[in-house]
Design an enzyme around this catalytic site. Structure first.
Site, PDB file in Angstrom:
ATOM      1  N   GLU A 177     -10.046  36.307 -27.343  1.00  0.00           N
ATOM      2  CA  GLU A 177     -11.027  35.313 -27.785  1.00  0.00           C
ATOM      3  C   GLU A 177     -12.227  35.358 -26.856  1.00  0.00           C
ATOM      4  OE1 GLU A 177     -10.033  31.141 -27.370  1.00  0.00           O
ATOM      5  OE2 GLU A 177      -8.455  31.575 -25.941  1.00  0.00           O
ATOM      6  N   ARG A 198      -1.876  19.048 -28.796  1.00  0.00           N
ATOM      7  CA  ARG A 198      -2.268  20.145 -27.900  1.00  0.00           C
ATOM      8  C   ARG A 198      -2.371  19.660 -26.454  1.00  0.00           C
ATOM      9  NH1 ARG A 198      -7.457  23.447 -29.770  1.00  0.00           N
ATOM     10  NH2 ARG A 198      -8.488  21.622 -28.901  1.00  0.00           N
ATOM     11  N   LYS A 256      -5.332  24.169 -22.916  1.00  0.00           N
ATOM     12  CA  LYS A 256      -6.736  23.791 -22.710  1.00  0.00           C
ATOM     13  C   LYS A 256      -6.859  23.184 -21.313  1.00  0.00           C
ATOM     14  CE  LYS A 256     -10.535  22.290 -25.617  1.00  0.00           C
ATOM     15  NZ  LYS A 256     -11.060  23.609 -26.013  1.00  0.00           N
TER      16      LYS A 256
HETATM   17  C1  PLP Z   1     -11.263  24.415 -27.115  1.00  0.00           C
HETATM   18  C2  PLP Z   1     -11.151  25.886 -27.189  1.00  0.00           C
HETATM   19  C3  PLP Z   1     -11.268  26.604 -28.404  1.00  0.00           C
HETATM   20  C4  PLP Z   1     -11.616  25.932 -29.708  1.00  0.00           C
HETATM   21  O1  PLP Z   1     -10.659  25.028 -30.136  1.00  0.00           O
HETATM   22  P1  PLP Z   1     -11.010  23.909 -31.218  1.00  0.00           P
HETATM   23  O2  PLP Z   1      -9.782  23.104 -31.295  1.00  0.00           O
HETATM   24  O3  PLP Z   1     -11.325  24.613 -32.482  1.00  0.00           O
HETATM   25  O4  PLP Z   1     -12.201  23.178 -30.686  1.00  0.00           O
HETATM   26  C5  PLP Z   1     -11.081  27.965 -28.387  1.00  0.00           C
HETATM   27  N1  PLP Z   1     -10.826  28.638 -27.228  1.00  0.00           N
HETATM   28  C6  PLP Z   1     -10.721  27.993 -26.053  1.00  0.00           C
HETATM   29  C7  PLP Z   1     -10.430  28.784 -24.835  1.00  0.00           C
HETATM   30  C8  PLP Z   1     -10.880  26.605 -25.989  1.00  0.00           C
HETATM   31  O5  PLP Z   1     -10.781  25.994 -24.811  1.00  0.00           O
END
Ligand code: PLP
Length: 344
Positions: free
Chosen positions: A223, A85, A187
């Site tokens: 989300e 990622r 991210k």
């Molecule tokens: C990090 C993150 C998540 C959760 O991802 P995980 O890999 O499960 O920790 C969900 N949404 C956003 C916007 C994030 O930055």
């Protein structure tokens, strides 16, 4: 890994805040190549006032945990997916990729060097790891940096739910966290900067979190600021939103696998209209920090959706998902191949 004397920390009462630990990993990218990288005591970064990260927010990050399993091993959960990622995030912001093998090695080195900060099994606490990558040389005319730094630091964090997981109340945000065809699926700190104002506004109004809808039409569920949604239908199916502008949560992808292969539940990954949400039986937020946070109530401009699971405990299906995934992570339930990465 050799047994280390643990730090004298009240693990059960740690919060989620930064505590400086002994060692962190640093690698530098210059003249088109990464150096060897190493552990350092230096927790402070010195850089140009005109560094690309400071002026144009060229930075991406990851988050994962190291913890102690039931049989006393120190492990991380699917770090290969964090490496992949980070690669996707870096490419989207025109940054050099930090190689996957080196990423996993850096994580291992940081955990080993800070083993005294890995909380014991059963404490509910974990050692949170934060890998990140940013443009460090001076850039004033808009362009990507030429020099980058990759770091991984570790900080112990407490149990996410102290005294049981209480369902939270969230509201539908009028502001968006991501643009259509933007950067919602990587991210990057910039997505968080976008969400800070509406997050603080939600808190001031008494809500725990925001639900973001799709930025183009505001009719579909995306989300929250930092976690993906999982819904459970009244007939026990799992539904999770599919969209190009949500972050592919590793926890959510793992829970989908657990639902299908451990609990024999049907999973639908598809567009979810906000209008459907009132018909679901359970709702949860998934991310590394909490695994699943149950949602009891969603408020849309004064209109309340109260899930039948209520405000006292997790819904039955979400509880099963939570127990199974945390059981796999902690070594109480057999894990799918490759999920548990032991730090030796
Ligand atoms: C990090 C993150 C998540 C959760 O991802 P995980 O890999 O499960 O920790 C969900 N949404 C956003 C916007 C994030 O930055």
């Amino acid at each position: 890994m050799e047994k280390t004397e643990k730090k004298d920390i009240d693990w059960g009462n740690l919060g989620f805040s930064y505590m400086q630990t002994e060692k962190r990993y640093v690698a530098n990218y210059k003249d088109g190549a990464w150096d060897d990288g190493m552990l350092t005591d230096e927790a402070t970064i010195t850089m140009s006032e005109c560094a690309c990260v400071l002026q144009y927010a060229q930075t991406v990050f990851e988050g994962l945990k190291a913890y102690t399993t039931k049989d006393g091993r120190i492990v991380t959960f699917r770090p290969d997916l964090n490496a992949e990622r980070l690669e996707a995030s870096a490419k989207r912001l025109e940054m050099p990729v930090f190689p996957k093998e080196k990423f996993i090695e850096a994580v291992e080195q940081v955990v080993r060097a800070n083993a005294a900060y890995v909380p014991p099994y059963g404490s509910g606490a974990t050692l949170y790891l934060r890998p990140f990558l940013f443009g460090i040389n001076s850039v004033i005319g808009v362009k990507p940096a030429e020099e980058y730094q990759f770091r991984v630091f570790a900080t112990p964090v407490g149990p996410y739910f102290k005294g049981g997981a209480k369902p939270i109340t969230i509201r539908v945000s009028d502001l968006d966290r991501a643009a259509p065809h933007g950067t919602g699926n990587i991210k990057a700190g910039l997505n968080y900067a976008m969400s800070l104002h509406t997050l603080m506004d939600a808190h001031r109004q008494g809500y725990d979190e925001n639900m973001f809808l799709d930025p183009a039409t505001h009719t579909k569920v995306e989300e929250t600021g930092g976690a993906n949604f999982l819904f459970v239908t009244k007939d026990g199916k799992i539904v999770t939103p599919k969209s190009d502008s949500i972050l592919p949560s590793i926890t959510r992808r793992s829970l989908v696998y657990v639902a299908q292969h451990y609990l024999n539940l049907e999973v639908q990954e598809r567009e979810v209209l906000f209008d459907e949400v009132k018909d679901f039986a359970e709702c949860g937020l998934c991310g590394t920090a909490a695994v699943i946070s149950p949602v009891g109530k969603i408020v849309n401009h004064g209109e309340e959706i109260c899930f039948p699971s209520g405000m006292e405990q997790m819904g039955e299906t979400i509880q099963k998902l939570y127990d199974t995934l945390t059981g796999i992570q902690m070594g109480r339930i057999e894990a799918p191949a490759g999920w548990i990465h032991e730090i030796k």
